[in-house]
Design a protein around this motif. Sequence first.
Motif, mmCIF file in Angstrom:
data_model
loop_
_atom_site.group_PDB
_atom_site.id
_atom_site.type_symbol
_atom_site.label_atom_id
_atom_site.label_comp_id
_atom_site.label_asym_id
_atom_site.label_seq_id
_atom_site.Cartn_x
_atom_site.Cartn_y
_atom_site.Cartn_z
ATOM 1 N N SER A 112 -5.339 -5.954 2.836
ATOM 2 C CA SER A 112 -6.247 -6.650 3.757
ATOM 3 C C SER A 112 -5.930 -8.121 3.932
ATOM 4 O O SER A 112 -6.042 -8.656 5.032
ATOM 5 N N THR B 69 -16.148 3.673 2.597
ATOM 6 C CA THR B 69 -16.366 2.269 2.226
ATOM 7 C C THR B 69 -17.558 1.765 3.036
ATOM 8 O O THR B 69 -18.065 2.474 3.914
ATOM 9 N N ASN C 200 -17.390 -0.137 5.419
ATOM 10 C CA ASN C 200 -16.954 -0.300 6.803
ATOM 11 C C ASN C 200 -16.734 1.013 7.552
ATOM 12 O O ASN C 200 -16.438 0.991 8.743
ATOM 13 N N SER D 202 -10.166 2.765 2.634
ATOM 14 C CA SER D 202 -10.035 2.229 1.278
ATOM 15 C C SER D 202 -10.274 0.729 1.304
ATOM 16 O O SER D 202 -9.681 0.030 2.132
ATOM 17 N N SER D 203 -11.112 0.256 0.407
ATOM 18 C CA SER D 203 -11.336 -1.185 0.301
ATOM 19 C C SER D 203 -10.032 -1.873 -0.076
ATOM 20 O O SER D 203 -9.268 -1.372 -0.899
ATOM 21 N N GLY D 204 -9.770 -2.992 0.582
ATOM 22 C CA GLY D 204 -8.561 -3.753 0.299
ATOM 23 C C GLY D 204 -7.350 -3.347 1.114
ATOM 24 O O GLY D 204 -6.298 -3.967 1.008
ATOM 25 N N VAL D 205 -7.504 -2.308 1.954
ATOM 26 C CA VAL D 205 -6.383 -1.822 2.767
ATOM 27 C C VAL D 205 -6.817 -1.749 4.230
ATOM 28 O O VAL D 205 -7.848 -1.164 4.554
ATOM 29 N N CYS D 206 -6.000 -2.332 5.095
ATOM 30 C CA CYS D 206 -6.164 -2.202 6.542
ATOM 31 C C CYS D 206 -4.918 -1.512 7.075
ATOM 32 O O CYS D 206 -3.872 -1.521 6.431
ATOM 33 N N THR E 24 0.858 -1.181 0.000
ATOM 34 C CA THR E 24 0.000 0.000 0.000
ATOM 35 C C THR E 24 0.893 1.229 0.000
ATOM 36 O O THR E 24 1.965 1.232 0.596
ATOM 37 N N GLU F 63 -10.412 -1.595 6.523
ATOM 38 C CA GLU F 63 -10.992 -1.220 5.229
ATOM 39 C C GLU F 63 -12.033 -0.115 5.384
ATOM 40 O O GLU F 63 -13.044 -0.103 4.711
ATOM 41 N N GLU F 64 -11.771 0.829 6.267
ATOM 42 C CA GLU F 64 -12.689 1.933 6.510
ATOM 43 C C GLU F 64 -12.406 3.124 5.602
ATOM 44 O O GLU F 64 -13.316 3.881 5.278
#
Length: 140
Positions: A110, A54, A56, A84-88, A14, A81-82
């Motif tokens: 994620s 997102t 979330n 960006s989707s796919g990123v924690c 990321t 994923e709040e």
Amino acid sequence: MFIDQVTGPHRLRTVSVVGDAYPLHCTANGKAYLALIDDAAIAELLGRKYERRTKNTKVTLADLAADLKSVRQTGVAVDLEEHSSGVCATGVAMRDAAGNYVAISVPVPSQRFKDEYKTIARRLLETKAALEKAMGLQGL
């Protein structure tokens, strides 16, 4: 606002752009910062409703405050994923010697987050402690 970044060694990684500003309510570093102030100050700063990024994203002060309760206990914030989707991401925050709020976060794709979260959180807390010691802020 991101002032620096170190990219990881993984092929799938990321990347945040230095100079970009991300919302406080849905990022690990933002939530780590918000946990350092009380809910009334958060309401004054951000209001009580927030942009949904997102599915979330926590979009009310009540939901965000519930999340921040855990952050205040552990010292570690997460973005599941709040933003960006796919990123924690995992983050910590502190005040520097001048009293400025600063935060450090580690975003990961994620699919790697669950396996890496505990290690990342531990290392972030160790880094925060080392920075506080270097600045003479231990026990403040």
